[in-house]
Scaffold this active site. Sequence first.
Site, PDB file in Angstrom:
ATOM      1  N   ASP A   1       0.772  10.686   3.986  1.00  0.00           N
ATOM      2  CA  ASP A   1       1.364  11.672   4.884  1.00  0.00           C
ATOM      3  C   ASP A   1       0.246  12.548   5.432  1.00  0.00           C
ATOM      4  OD1 ASP A   1       3.275  12.981   6.278  1.00  0.00           O
ATOM      5  OD2 ASP A   1       4.073  14.136   4.606  1.00  0.00           O
TER       6      ASP A   1
ATOM      7  N   CYS B   1      14.562  46.626 -14.565  1.00  0.00           N
ATOM      8  CA  CYS B   1      14.408  47.778 -15.448  1.00  0.00           C
ATOM      9  C   CYS B   1      14.301  49.111 -14.711  1.00  0.00           C
ATOM     10  CB  CYS B   1      13.195  47.595 -16.360  1.00  0.00           C
ATOM     11  SG  CYS B   1      11.605  47.723 -15.497  1.00  0.00           S
TER      12      CYS B   1
ATOM     13  N   TYR C   1      -8.581   7.882   3.602  1.00  0.00           N
ATOM     14  CA  TYR C   1      -8.421   6.530   3.065  1.00  0.00           C
ATOM     15  C   TYR C   1      -8.353   5.542   4.230  1.00  0.00           C
ATOM     16  CZ  TYR C   1      -7.480   7.526  -1.876  1.00  0.00           C
ATOM     17  OH  TYR C   1      -7.583   7.885  -3.194  1.00  0.00           O
TER      18      TYR C   1
ATOM     19  N   LYS D   1      10.343   3.957   3.377  1.00  0.00           N
ATOM     20  CA  LYS D   1      10.257   5.382   3.043  1.00  0.00           C
ATOM     21  C   LYS D   1      11.001   5.745   1.763  1.00  0.00           C
ATOM     22  CE  LYS D   1       9.058   7.897   7.208  1.00  0.00           C
ATOM     23  NZ  LYS D   1       9.353   9.119   7.971  1.00  0.00           N
TER      24      LYS D   1
ATOM     25  N   CYS E   1      11.859  48.112  -9.784  1.00  0.00           N
ATOM     26  CA  CYS E   1      12.153  46.806 -10.381  1.00  0.00           C
ATOM     27  C   CYS E   1      13.668  46.596 -10.449  1.00  0.00           C
ATOM     28  CB  CYS E   1      11.541  46.728 -11.777  1.00  0.00           C
ATOM     29  SG  CYS E   1      12.010  45.223 -12.682  1.00  0.00           S
TER      30      CYS E   1
ATOM     31  N   LYS F   1       2.063   4.835   1.761  1.00  0.00           N
ATOM     32  CA  LYS F   1       2.177   5.396   3.111  1.00  0.00           C
ATOM     33  C   LYS F   1       1.779   6.865   3.040  1.00  0.00           C
ATOM     34  CE  LYS F   1       5.237   5.930   7.092  1.00  0.00           C
ATOM     35  NZ  LYS F   1       4.863   7.334   7.335  1.00  0.00           N
TER      36      LYS F   1
ATOM     37  N   CYS G   1       6.045  44.722 -11.257  1.00  0.00           N
ATOM     38  CA  CYS G   1       6.757  45.761 -12.000  1.00  0.00           C
ATOM     39  C   CYS G   1       5.803  46.382 -13.013  1.00  0.00           C
ATOM     40  CB  CYS G   1       7.959  45.147 -12.713  1.00  0.00           C
ATOM     41  SG  CYS G   1       8.691  46.211 -13.973  1.00  0.00           S
TER      42      CYS G   1
ATOM     43  N   GLU H   1       0.838  -1.196   0.000  1.00  0.00           N
ATOM     44  CA  GLU H   1       0.000   0.000   0.000  1.00  0.00           C
ATOM     45  C   GLU H   1       0.872   1.246   0.000  1.00  0.00           C
ATOM     46  OE1 GLU H   1      -2.263  -0.289   3.573  1.00  0.00           O
ATOM     47  OE2 GLU H   1      -2.822  -2.366   3.226  1.00  0.00           O
TER      48      GLU H   1
ATOM     49  N   CYS I   1      10.398  46.089 -19.689  1.00  0.00           N
ATOM     50  CA  CYS I   1      11.214  45.352 -18.725  1.00  0.00           C
ATOM     51  C   CYS I   1      11.819  44.134 -19.407  1.00  0.00           C
ATOM     52  CB  CYS I   1      10.369  44.913 -17.534  1.00  0.00           C
ATOM     53  SG  CYS I   1      11.310  44.017 -16.283  1.00  0.00           S
TER      54      CYS I   1
END
Length: 676
Positions: free
Chosen positions: A118, A411, A223, A314, A408, A116, A426, A114, A432
């Site tokens: 998180d 430019c 799940y 893992k 900026c 794993k 900008c 299966e 630019c």
Amino acid sequence: MTAAQRIAQLRTELEQHNHAYYVLDAPTIPDAEYDKLFRELQELEARHPELLTPDSPTQRVGGKVLDGFAAVRHAVPMLSIRTETDTESSGATNFDTRVRNALGTSGEIEYACELKFDGLAINLRYERGVLVQAATRGDGETGEDVTQNVRTIHCIPLHLKNCIAEVLEVRGEVYMSRRDFERYNEKQRSQGLATLVNPRNGAAGSIRQLDPALAAKRPLSFYAYGLGEVQGWNLPPTHSGILDALVQFGLPVCEDRQVVHGAEMLAAFHRSVAFRRDELPFDIDGVVYKVNSLALQKKLGFVSREPRWAVAHKFPAEEQLTIVRDIEVQVGRTGKLTPVAKLEPVFVGGTTVSNATLHNEGEIRRKDVHIGDTVIVRRAGDVIPEVVGVLLERRPADARPFVMPATCPVCGSHVVREEGEADARCTGGLFCAAQRKQAILHFAGRRAMDIEGLGDKLVDQLVDENIIHSLSDLYDKKVLNSRSLAALDRMAEKSAQNIVDALEKSKSTTLHRFLFALGIRHVGETTAKDLARHFGKLDAIMQASAEQLLTVHDVGPVVAQSIVAFFGEVHNREVVQQLRTLGVHWEEHEGASNETLPLSGKTFVLTGTLVTMSRDEAKSRLEALGAKVAGSVSKKTDCVVAGEEAGSKLIRAQELNVSIWNEAELIQQLKECEKT
């Protein structure tokens, strides 16, 4: 430092991290760093068993009940499983060897494989099929009652189908998908609000909201992957059989699972998932192997805090610690100014990372990132690496705060931040150079006009030497020709001619590629395809009102207004006209909504190598006929197109009895559909 002193130090540090992770939902270090400390403590205790105590972090799951929730005593403890972090072959082999040695057999063992997830482990208690309680794992023995929050997760059934059990405790993972996580964070950023650190943190924090109404605002999924207490139901003989039964009860179970035999097939599953990891819609940090037979599981039993019959294998960590050496500002093709952390290079998520996005000035302020800080860097899938947290206790005395420039950096134009927006931009537009370069690179990209050879270095020269000032200059032979190209640095006559030929070839394109190439804000590749299918002609799109645009699939008010504003600019219309005058063309047709197309509502998956066309071409032709092309096979898949050397997706399609076409059948079906 003696072993006893180091063990005491590690226990204190791990308990602090456990408290931050499980109780406060505010992790202070990445998982990889925690695992390293935990393994060091395990090894020291193994070498010095006389120093092992019942209250060591290695003898418990971790965490304790929050005061805000009622305590729930688990009828069957929710224990964690052992972790393997070695390469795919050795990690699988180590587990298989331990199992066979414990069982005293040299034969192959059947395993259930299966993903794993998180997220946050949850125990759902059903009595006579009705959900009566949901609890977190807590310390493994006692968890927190989070029933009201869990009831807001729509994929969790409140009443099971065809379940005769008096009591059925279902265990699984609450998680947040990558798409939902990014959408939530983007919305938070746009409103100047705090963002989530990662999807796991988002899931855990949502479940632990004391106000269920607040928890309901965060999109969560679930799940199922196992059982706790069971009364009044004769279990199937295998773990995979249990999962199949849970599906029949109406519970969500991940379809990405397999039953295999032996270590070699375990390693093959690990490799297959690792290869597809970036395509998955949710975060995983590995795979799980379980002995499939419940009788063998019972025979193997447990050792310390872990079952002998299961292991988590893992993948490389997706979060690591590093140092911010500087913060620079990048100017995007739309003028957006993005602060980027220049990092001490660190290996994370399978690659070396030296840059990470900080998104915007507000995000830097909320996370309190200074130059010189030690930070947590996250990389998941194809997502750009980002700084997700700061270790304030490691901040040096000479750390410096970041200040967004008023002009900026490319430019010198004035920088503004529009009301209601978190991003600074900008005002230089095509003046630019940074925006000009990015606009050309985007225009020439493989999924846009696909101008082979027109890469970063060449575009830099063309813009820096003032040869190219707008997109139309690319096709103006008075501006760009083999002679002017050959005069550039590192360009010979042949390579210059290749660029000219690529430009000429790119003139013949498709409407959706051209639309995407223009770089209209908020118009991605999928939206461009939807617009092209719906209207059929560029002039119809250019003249469409916001109301007309809103009738297009997945086009909302923001996108509609962006399109209207883009074509409302005289300059943009002039560029489009110039490009058409210079020979850029595509086939047009009468508009058709997605529902009227031959393959509307059908989901296809492409696997293997196609001989007569590229995968991208096959995908484009299918999508042009209304089909959706997905990256993985599920029960919702209508057809899998299998080319040469098709692998796991073909096997999955056969298992699910999904229709399978070879390349010849695909070509024939495309021809028939394209005639209609």
